[in-house]
Design a protein around this motif. Structure first.
Motif, PDB file in Angstrom:
ATOM      1  N   ARG A 274      23.661  63.783  66.304  1.00 18.39           N
ATOM      2  CA  ARG A 274      23.346  62.837  65.242  1.00 18.39           C
ATOM      3  C   ARG A 274      22.535  61.671  65.807  1.00 18.39           C
ATOM      4  N   SER A 275      21.855  60.954  64.930  1.00 19.69           N
ATOM      5  CA  SER A 275      21.226  59.706  65.312  1.00 19.69           C
ATOM      6  C   SER A 275      22.257  58.588  65.199  1.00 19.69           C
ATOM      7  N   PHE A 276      21.955  57.421  65.765  1.00 16.99           N
ATOM      8  CA  PHE A 276      22.963  56.370  65.764  1.00 16.99           C
ATOM      9  C   PHE A 276      22.310  54.997  65.858  1.00 16.99           C
ATOM     10  N   LEU A 277      23.079  53.994  65.480  1.00 14.73           N
ATOM     11  CA  LEU A 277      22.718  52.594  65.652  1.00 14.73           C
ATOM     12  C   LEU A 277      24.011  51.801  65.743  1.00 14.73           C
ATOM     13  N   GLY A 278      24.084  50.895  66.701  1.00 16.65           N
ATOM     14  CA  GLY A 278      25.272  50.076  66.849  1.00 16.65           C
ATOM     15  C   GLY A 278      24.919  48.615  67.045  1.00 16.65           C
ATOM     16  N   VAL A 279      25.746  47.731  66.495  1.00 16.93           N
ATOM     17  CA  VAL A 279      25.602  46.293  66.709  1.00 16.93           C
ATOM     18  C   VAL A 279      26.853  45.800  67.413  1.00 16.93           C
ATOM     19  N   GLU A 280      26.676  45.017  68.472  1.00 13.13           N
ATOM     20  CA  GLU A 280      27.814  44.509  69.243  1.00 13.13           C
ATOM     21  C   GLU A 280      27.493  43.115  69.773  1.00 13.13           C
ATOM     22  N   LEU A 281      28.448  42.192  69.604  1.00 14.08           N
ATOM     23  CA  LEU A 281      28.254  40.807  70.010  1.00 14.08           C
ATOM     24  C   LEU A 281      28.290  40.618  71.527  1.00 14.08           C
ATOM     25  N   SER A 282      29.176  41.336  72.215  1.00 13.14           N
ATOM     26  CA  SER A 282      29.355  41.154  73.655  1.00 13.14           C
ATOM     27  C   SER A 282      28.288  41.905  74.445  1.00 13.14           C
TER      28      SER A 282
END
Length: 324
Positions: A274-282
């Motif tokens: 699958r394709s993916f995208l993630g957002v993370e503050l640290s």
């Protein structure tokens, strides 16, 4: 730095690799510069990436209705430190307000036929249900056995967590039950005319393929001898997320995680095509995620999942060998 035991396979970051990993992670400045493009052009630049940013700053810069599947593991209503930033427990009303500040915005990123899963524990699950029901149609609540954790002298040990399953359109969503069948050990094998009935004999034992229910007792929390383990305090296992991704997305679909942590959703999406995208503050967790994504180029194994089948905990010989 304290030297690890020989069998400790917990992922660490070496000083020499940090600059290279940082180059692979997008910043909010990158996202801001891309956001002026048309939606398709923006997606092409952020596809299969990790964005190191505050979610509330990043969300307005992302196009609406781009994700086929959203998996969310937000801070539970507990006081806990994430990468040096502390999330403080609060009243139920205040936690409801916290969810309301971002959850509706995340739902706007889900396609009209998309699905969403959100994780929680017994203390915050009622808040999660209220938040989800305002935006989507709830189809089920999965409860999974979290066998790791401290005992409690004056209460029952907390050994369960929930995952709420919801969709935008209950008449149009994808669900592939065949991809998430579980291989269970047959305790009392029954034969008909001398042949196994609804089960099979193998060198690894007697097993039956079963349809998945909404109680899962086959999940192992990542621990020190597993290569997927990191120092993230609430890391979810790859096997847990593999079930969600296989059931509710097709190969090539885009999986979005707005609280990426150490990267499990993106890593499993990559391993499963699958394709993916993630957002993370640290930033530290973003680097963990990127290192795991790079490893997934060569190693696409998922502990407890093999040959298209999920195995019960501690029944697959290969599963045992992976943690040695």
């Amino acid at each position: 730095m304290k030297e690890k035991a020989p069998r400790n396979r917990t992922l660490t970051l070496e000083e020499s690799e940090i600059p290279l990993l940082k180059k692979e992670v997008l910043t909010i400045e990158d996202l801001s510069s891309f956001s002026e493009e048309e939606s398709s052009g923006l997606i092409s630049k952020i596809l299969n990436k990790t964005i190191n940013a505050d979610l509330m700053v990043a969300l307005p810069l992302l196009p609406d209705e781009f994700a086929d599947l959203i998996i969310i593991d937000p801070p539970y209503n507990l006081t806990k430190s994430f990468g040096g930033k502390v999330f403080n427990a609060r009243s139920e009303e205040a936690y409801d307000e916290y969810l309301a500040s971002w959850f509706p915005l995340v739902c706007k990123k889900l396609k009209k036929n998309g699905s969403l899963y959100i994780c929680g524990d017994w203390k915050c699950t009622s808040s999660l249900q209220r938040a989800v029901q305002k935006e989507l149609t709830v189809l089920n609540r999965i409860t999974w056995q979290r066998e790791k954790g401290r005992g409690a002298a004056s209460n029952w040990k907390n050994s369960m967590e929930d995952i709420w399953f919801a969709v935008k359109n209950p008449d149009d969503y994808y669900f592939d039950v065949e991809s998430v069948k579980q291989k269970r050990r047959v305790i009392a094998p029954y034969k008909e005319n001398g042949r196994p009935k609804d089960w099979e004999e193998s060198d690894e034992g007697n097993f039956r393929l079963t349809y998945p229910g909404n109680f899962w007792d086959d999940i192992s929390i990542p621990f020190w001898s597993m290569p997927e383990n990191t120092d993230h305090p609430t890391q979810k296992s790859e096997k847990l997320y593999a079930k969600l991704i296989l059931a509710s997305s097709r190969p090539g679909d885009l999986v979005f995680d707005p609280f990426l942590g150490s990267g499990t959703a993106s890593v499993v999406a990559k391993k499963l095509g699958r394709s993916f995208l993630g957002v993370e503050l640290s930033e530290e967790y973003c680097l963990y995620a990127q290192k795991r994504l790079n490893r997934a180029e060569e190693d696409k194994s998922i502990q407890g999942y093999r040959d298209g089948v999920f195995w019960e905990r501690n029944t697959l010989a290969e599963q045992k060998r992976q943690s040695v």
